[in-house]
Design an enzyme around this catalytic site. Structure first.
Site, PDB file in Angstrom:
ATOM      1  N   GLY A  46      34.426  -2.203  -6.450  1.00 14.23           N
ATOM      2  CA  GLY A  46      33.633  -0.989  -6.532  1.00 14.23           C
ATOM      3  C   GLY A  46      32.142  -1.226  -6.610  1.00 14.23           C
ATOM      4  N   ASP A  47      31.718  -2.481  -6.549  1.00 10.02           N
ATOM      5  CA  ASP A  47      30.290  -2.796  -6.642  1.00 10.02           C
ATOM      6  C   ASP A  47      29.556  -2.386  -5.363  1.00 10.02           C
ATOM      7  OD1 ASP A  47      28.136  -4.552  -8.169  1.00 10.02           O
ATOM      8  OD2 ASP A  47      28.048  -5.120  -6.058  1.00 10.02           O
ATOM      9  N   ILE A  48      28.449  -1.661  -5.538  1.00 11.33           N
ATOM     10  CA  ILE A  48      27.692  -1.162  -4.388  1.00 11.33           C
ATOM     11  C   ILE A  48      27.122  -2.309  -3.556  1.00 11.33           C
ATOM     12  CG2 ILE A  48      25.705   0.205  -3.663  1.00 11.33           C
ATOM     13  CD1 ILE A  48      28.038   1.838  -4.728  1.00 11.33           C
ATOM     14  N   TRP A 107      33.981  -1.840 -13.609  1.00 12.46           N
ATOM     15  CA  TRP A 107      32.910  -2.676 -13.061  1.00 12.46           C
ATOM     16  C   TRP A 107      32.332  -3.593 -14.126  1.00 12.46           C
ATOM     17  CZ3 TRP A 107      27.715  -3.278 -14.227  1.00 12.46           C
ATOM     18  CH2 TRP A 107      26.938  -3.989 -13.283  1.00 12.46           C
TER      19      TRP A 107
END
Length: 288
Positions: free
Chosen positions: A241-243, A222
């Site tokens: 994968g970033d929220i 990330w």
């Protein structure tokens, strides 16, 4: 004093761009006058260069002015940050045939904008990893305000040579975790010792840069991907994968659960070669 006026693409959506930049407390932004100041170094000289955006009959005008640093250096620094040479209309048209069409209609012409300093971008991204955005900005601001340098209205990140000499306890006093303090200091030491050359990274592919950065203790995928996006301005990068991206897509796709990393990557294939703009516009949909 020198002054330069540039004509940008009519599509360049500077109001939304400036509003997004206000999220970082160390930035000097005036949304009422559409002004921003950026830190520019020129040898031993440091200055906050003023940029003012406004509309004209020819499109979007940009007035850049300074006094102490060279005009050429300032213009090149500003161009590297604000990326005004990107084909924004072509990018918009590309996404109008994808599932992100509503976002590219709502935020049409919003440019990708890099962090104001390359080293600062890496430090900020390391500091922000695994934190909620509010505290992340609090922590990076404390770092800059405590160890950086203020020139007029503009803050400069500390030099890696300075950070490398800090004791972890100095960062822990700012509420850094011990590990995060060590990551910031150790990465700075690698830069000082020439084991990590940020200028050299600019010539490498995304895959080579991710491999180089993730080999450093405390830097995961990330962090490497966000550095590629905002430190180097790469246009085809998707931090799956970033929220924030997962939450934005959950809302856009009307899902009960966030999509998996694999789903985001699979869908991201249709967003190439401008996946970075997909990431930006998804973030915009969650921020505004």
């Amino acid at each position: 004093m020198w002054q330069k006026v540039l004509t940008l693409s009519p599509e360049y959506n500077y109001p939304v761009m400036l509003k997004r930049l206000t999220a970082d407390p160390i930035h000097y932004i005036n949304t009422e006058t559409s002004e921003v100041k950026i830190p520019v170094s020129d040898g031993d000289k440091k200055e906050g260069i003023l940029l003012r955006f406004y509309d004209s009959a020819d499109g979007v005008e940009l007035e850049i002015s300074g006094r102490y640093v060279s005009e050429q250096n300032a213009l090149q620094t500003a161009a590297n940050i604000f990326l005004w040479d990107r084909p924004l209309e072509n990018i918009r048209q590309h996404f109008l045939s994808t599932d992100l069409k509503p976002l590219f209609e709502e935020f049409a012409g919003t440019p990708l904008v890099g962090e104001f300093e390359t080293y600062g971008s890496l430090m900020k991204t390391i500091i922000h990893q695994q934190l909620n955005m509010s505290f992340a900005y609090t922590l990076s601001s404390r770092f800059v305000h405590t160890f950086g340098e203020r020139v007029g209205d503009v803050w400069f990140y500390p030099k890696p040579e300075y950070t490398a000499e800090l004791a972890p306890e100095k960062l822990q006093e700012l509420q850094f975790s011990r590990r995060k303090a060590e990551y910031v200091i150790d990465t700075s030491k690698q830069i000082v010792e020439k084991r990590l050359d940020l200028a050299d990274l600019k010539e490498k592919t995304n895959e080579e840069i991710i491999k180089t950065l993730t080999a450093i203790r405390g830097i995961g995928p990330w962090t490497a991907e966000c550095f590629l996006l905002f430190g180097l301005g790469r246009e085809n990068l998707l931090p799956a994968g970033d929220i924030g991206i997962q939450n934005g897509l959950k809302k856009l796709w009307n899902r009960d659960a966030k999509p998996s990393v694999e789903e985001v990557r699979e869908m991201g294939q249709q967003w190439s070669p401008y996946a970075s703009y997909a990431a930006l516009y998804i973030w915009l949909s969650t921020e505004f």
